[in-house]
Each structure stands twice: as C-alpha cells, then as structure tokens.
Write an enzyme that holds these catalytic residues in place. Structure first.
Site, PDB file in Angstrom:
ATOM      1  N   GLU A 185       0.945  -1.160  -0.034  1.00  0.00           N
ATOM      2  CA  GLU A 185      -0.068  -0.130   0.205  1.00  0.00           C
ATOM      3  C   GLU A 185       0.898   1.204   0.182  1.00  0.00           C
ATOM      4  OE1 GLU A 185      -0.320  -2.683   1.938  1.00  0.00           O
ATOM      5  OE2 GLU A 185      -2.494  -3.052   2.379  1.00  0.00           O
ATOM      6  N   GLU A 235      -3.884  -6.809  17.657  1.00  0.00           N
ATOM      7  CA  GLU A 235      -2.956  -7.136  16.947  1.00  0.00           C
ATOM      8  C   GLU A 235      -1.766  -7.777  17.933  1.00  0.00           C
ATOM      9  OE1 GLU A 235      -1.377  -6.147  12.681  1.00  0.00           O
ATOM     10  OE2 GLU A 235      -0.172  -4.981  14.226  1.00  0.00           O
TER      11      GLU A 235
HETATM   12  C1  G6Q Z   1       2.262  -3.212  13.238  1.00  0.00           C
HETATM   13  C2  G6Q Z   1       2.289  -4.287  12.129  1.00  0.00           C
HETATM   14  C3  G6Q Z   1       1.745  -3.570  10.890  1.00  0.00           C
HETATM   15  C4  G6Q Z   1       2.650  -2.721  10.123  1.00  0.00           C
HETATM   16  C5  G6Q Z   1       2.119  -2.218   8.893  1.00  0.00           C
HETATM   17  C6  G6Q Z   1       3.211  -1.534   8.029  1.00  0.00           C
HETATM   18  O1  G6Q Z   1       2.650  -3.816  14.516  1.00  0.00           O
HETATM   19  O2  G6Q Z   1       3.512  -4.712  12.006  1.00  0.00           O
HETATM   20  O3  G6Q Z   1       0.562  -2.909  11.088  1.00  0.00           O
HETATM   21  O4  G6Q Z   1       2.850  -1.383  10.772  1.00  0.00           O
HETATM   22  O5  G6Q Z   1       2.006  -3.609   7.937  1.00  0.00           O
HETATM   23  O6  G6Q Z   1       4.369  -1.934   7.915  1.00  0.00           O
HETATM   24  P1  G6Q Z   1       5.458  -0.919   7.340  1.00  0.00           P
HETATM   25  O7  G6Q Z   1       5.843   0.141   8.434  1.00  0.00           O
HETATM   26  O8  G6Q Z   1       6.777  -2.005   7.102  1.00  0.00           O
HETATM   27  O9  G6Q Z   1       5.008  -0.336   6.225  1.00  0.00           O
END
Ligand code: G6Q
Length: 540
Positions: free
Chosen positions: A217, A355
């Site tokens: 994303e 989570e």
């Molecule tokens: C949080 C999770 C998840 C993560 C997102 C964004 O503890 O790991 O929500 O923050 O998937 O990940 P990136 O910062 O690596 O883009």
C-alpha cells in the site's frame, strides 16, 4: 526474572479469582457506591487519575489481582523488556526473536536509561530531526521556489499510520501557525485522491513511512504521490522524506530530502513515539511540543516499574481488564474518549491491543487454555451516546468500558448555555454514563428498566496536552503488554496478518488475467465477485 513464572492459566491466584468471580461486587446493591468507595479506588499516574470504584471489584478481588500480577511476574517482565530482553519470540518455533524496545525511544530524560544503546540511537535520530525542523523553520530548507513548507502529508499504513494519526489528530490544537497535516493510508486510490485534493503540494513535505520499506500500500501510494508531484512540476526529492528501517529497500537517501530511521526492535504498532510519529508530529507542533509528548510517555514508562498495583496506573488497568475478560467473561472492551481530538485513538487501540494480544499460543508454543485479548472498539462521547449506548445500558451483552476525559478543553474556546459551558456538559455526561451503567434504575415498566451492574472506569486528566497525550499512549501500550505477560503470549508479533496478505498477492496476480488462474475456489470467487462490475453486460 524467574523463567519458571506462572501464566494466568497456571497461577494459584486464578483459582481464588475464579471463586470470587462467582459473586462479584454488586454495584447495584443498597449503598454500594459510597463516597468512601470512590475515594479508595483512585490511582494517579503522571497527568492522569484513574477512578475505578465503578468496577465490579472489592478488596479481596484487588488483592488476588495483585497476587496474580506477582505470580505472572508482570512488572518484572515489563522491566526486563525495557532493558532489552528478547520478549518477541516463541520458544522452539521460528519467530521474530527480537527485543521490544519502544520505550527506549522516549527514555531520554534520565542519566541512566533502561537500555542505553537503543536510547542513544533514538537520540541520534531526534537530533537529526531537531536540526531538520530548525532548517525548515529558518527557511534554510525550502521548496524550489524558495518558499517555506507549511504542510505535511503522512503516507503509511497499519502501525505506520494509526498510532501517528491518532496522536497528531489529538494534538492539532497545538499546531504551529500555518502548519497542517494530511494522511494517506489505504491503497484505495480514492483515499489518496481525497487527501491530495486538499493538499497544496508545492508547500508540502511528504513523509513516507514504512519500517520494512516493502509494504504494498505504501509503495503504491508513494509512487502515486511522486507522480502527482512531477505532474505539478515539482521535484519529489525536494519534498519526500523517508522513515524506514536501516537497510530496507526504502533506505536510499539519494531518493529523499531526508531519511530517518526506526529499528527492528520497535514494533509497528508501538512506534508512535519513534521517528514514525515524531517527524510529522514535530513538523506540526514543533520540536518542544514533541519533547513534551515524549516526556509524558517516559513518565509513565518509569512509574509502570512500580510493583504495587495501587501505585501503578497501567498495571491497575491491565489487571482490571483481566478480571473483566477472564473471570467475569466479558468478551469486548469499549474505549470511549470524551474528547473529539481523540477520535482516532480507539482505532489505534484496536490495532495495538488486538494485533498484540489476539493470540492463541503461549510463548512456549502451547495452545492457550484461557481467553487472550478482548475485542476492542469505541468512538468519542457524547456522539456515541446518541448511537450505540443503548446496547451498553440495556443490551444482553455486558461491555466493560474505559472512559477517557479532560477537565479543560484544548482551544479554550467555549460558551455558556443554560449556565454551563460545553466542556462542563461533556465532562458531566461522561461521569453520568459511568454512574448510570453502574447503578442502573428500577422501573415498573420493563422497557424503562436498567439492570445496571455494568463495569467501567474513568481515566481523567486536566487537559489533553502533548505531555498528556504521550502519557495516554504509554498507559495503553503498557497495559497491553502487561496483559500479554499475564496471559503468557507474545504481544509483539503479528503472524495472523500474513495469510491474508499472501492470498491477496496471489489473487492480485490473477486479477489481470483470470484465465491464468487454475480452476478452483480462487477462480470461481474472482469470476463471481467481478461479475456485477461488468455493467455493460448486465444492461444488455
Ligand atoms: C504493526 C504491524 C503492521 C505494520 C504495517 C506497516 O505492528 O506490523 O501494522 O505496521 O503493516 O508496515 P511497514 O511500516 O513496514 O510499512
């Protein structure tokens, strides 16, 4: 820390608590809510006061909850976490096998931080940020036309969005004159279209936040914003900042105006006080405001090392939550801030709590035999009162509630209507809800009868300042990890989101050419799902 410590299922105190839960304190009993009870059930922590007389607890319950916390070594585990113990692991299984040092990035106010190495790294990044913000302020860094930056567009998702967004939205009242912030998270192109339509790109810094530097994303939205910058005749390198992990695919300073780092020992959902939240927050409210925010969080981190529950606000909240969820068997938790500025805070808590503690195995890989994290939800009051509170008061589901409120408002603008200010109306409504849920009301008409005996607590501070917001963030982060320690689970990984991600990228591959998909469930699902989109076909 003793490795042989208990978890909730094995702790002797659980037997006592199960027995006590057969006849929990009845908030509706004659004289149950005496003023002495209100005075006795107060816990102060930093700028917050927790009032919990409206929980279904008595002295025996509180003693047993303290014993449970001791038997599960909740505070010892928290202290070990802060000093760098590898708590993000499942013994005997492949796991992230990391430290969880989110508290280190705000432990900058003492001579002897709990984990000096991680705090030293945090200080380096903070210093870089301070210099950068000064250069922006003084006009040493400008856009190509030599004009100052006034806006910031924060691009990230999950932990790189929810924490920062909830904090920044909460503190908008303190923004520097002329400064503003916007967010893009969803890969839904309409999210970017909406944010960009409101953004003066020429005067905007774009803060691309991704710890891994690989999130679909965020990478897609970064390209989208870069294209829009180019289309507007602007050089993306003059506008884009990177906040990422060292060595990630985004760690390429040549592509960005500045790069700031966060480290693998800070989990995404715990990263609000790291550079992930600090860059946008610092730009918006200034470096001094950012430091106040960090100071609030650090204050809570240190006081949460106190073993006595009565003097440890996050521990009290954690153990009251365990009582409601594991012993009184209430499956959800509502967090209801009586503050519009906190409108995104429940969304952040949904991620941070669910989570972290939505887990079914212990840290030794065994299936748990007790409930772990509750379903967390919420919306600001008083809005919610005109919506879902009906269920809270008269529904068959009992929902423990955490109210958050402030004596004074942020902007200091208010007016008297019928002799009271709006802030007073807001505050009085919050207190009234806690009382109404607790005491209920009898009535000959069953439709107007309120059973009461519905537990809640109140978290109150003077005003939602940067300092209070830092403290609030740390209270909840700490509550969540302490509950995880009590349940014996790993609150720091998120394997549960991987399966959906992997399936999405498989389906994405087939979306451009359905015929490439092998016959089976995926192909059928795609065909059926896409069918209604074929408008031309349905018209003929
Ligand atoms: C949080 C999770 C998840 C993560 C997102 C964004 O503890 O790991 O929500 O923050 O998937 O990940 P990136 O910062 O690596 O883009």
């Amino acid at each position: 820390m003793n490795n042989e410590h208990c978890i909730l299922a094995t702790a002797p105190a659980s037997v006592i608590l199960r027995e006590l839960a057969r006849h929990p304190f009845d908030l509706t009993a004659e004289g149950a809510l005496r003023s002495k009870r209100i005075t006795r059930h107060v816990c102060d922590g930093g700028p917050f006061r927790l009032l919990y007389a409206t929980e279904r607890i008595d002295e025996r319950t509180l003693d047993a909850l303290q014993t449970l916390a001791d038997e599960c070594q909740v505070v010892e585990m928290f202290k070990a976490m802060r000093r760098g113990a590898v708590v993000n692991k499942i013994e005997g299984c492949a796991s992230e096998n990391r430290q969880a040092l989110h508290t280190a990035c705000r432990d900058i106010f003492v001579d002897a931080p709990a984990e000096p190495k991680a705090t030293a790294q945090a200080k380096i990044e903070l210093d870089k940020l301070r210099c950068f913000l000064t250069e922006i302020e003084q006009g040493a860094i400008t856009n190509a036309a030599g004009e100052k930056f006034t806006g910031i567009l924060h691009v990230g998702i999950g932990g790189s969005d929810l924490g920062p967004r909830s904090i920044i939205e909460a503190l908008k009242a303190y923004r520097l004159p002329g400064r503003d912030s916007r967010f893009i998270a969803n890969v839904d192109p309409d999210d970017a279209a909406r944010a960009l339509a409101e953004t003066d790109l020429a005067h905007t810094l774009v803060c691309i936040v991704s710890k891994s530097g690989t999130t679909l994303e965020t990478r897609a939205n970064e390209q989208l914003v870069r294209e829009r910058l180019r289309a507007a005749g602007l050089d993306p390198k003059r506008h884009c900042l990177a906040i990422t992990g060292q060595g990630s695919p985004m760690d390429n300073p040549a592509n960005y105006l500045r790069s700031f780092y966060m480290y693998d020992y800070i989990g995404g959902r715990y990263s609000g006080a790291s550079m992930v939240g600090a860059v946008t927050l610092g730009f918006l409210i200034g470096y001094d405001g950012l430091i106040d925010f960090l100071r609030g969080a650090a204050t809570i981190d240190w006081l949460a090392e106190e073993p006595d529950m009565k003097k440890n606000l996050p521990l009290t909240m954690a153990m009251l939550g365990v009582w409601n969820h594991n012993f009184l068997d209430f499956p959800t938790l509502a967090v209801l801030p009586y503050s519009q500025a906190l409108h995104r805070f429940p969304a952040h808590l949904q991620q941070c709590d669910m989570e972290s503690n939505g887990k079914s195995i212990t840290t030794t890989g065994a299936t748990v035999s007790h409930q772990t994290g509750p379903v967390v939800w919420g919306e600001p009051g008083t809005n919610g009162q005109h919506a879902f509170y009906q269920l809270l008061h008269q529904g068959t589901e009992i929902v423990p509630t955490e109210f958050i409120g402030f004596i004074h408002n942020q902007y200091g603008q208010d007016c008297l209507v019928d002799g009271t200010s709006s802030q007073q109306k807001l505050f009085a409504n919050m207190l009234a809800q806690a009382l109404a849920l607790a005491t209920g009301k009898d009535d000959a008409n069953p439709n107007r009868r309120f059973s009461g005996n519905r537990p809640s607590c109140l978290l109150i501070a003077d005003r939602l300042t940067p300092y209070a917001m830092g403290a609030l963030l740390a209270i909840y982060e700490t509550k969540i990890v302490m509950q995880g320690f009590c349940w014996g689970i790993n609150s720091f990984d998120q394997e549960g989101v991987q399966l959906g991600k992997a399936l999405a990228s498989r389906l994405l591959g087939f979306l451009t050419d359905i015929n490439a998909a092998p016959d089976g469930v995926e192909k059928e699902l795609l065909q059926q799902a896409l069918h209604p989109l074929n408008e031309e076909k349905t018209r003929t």
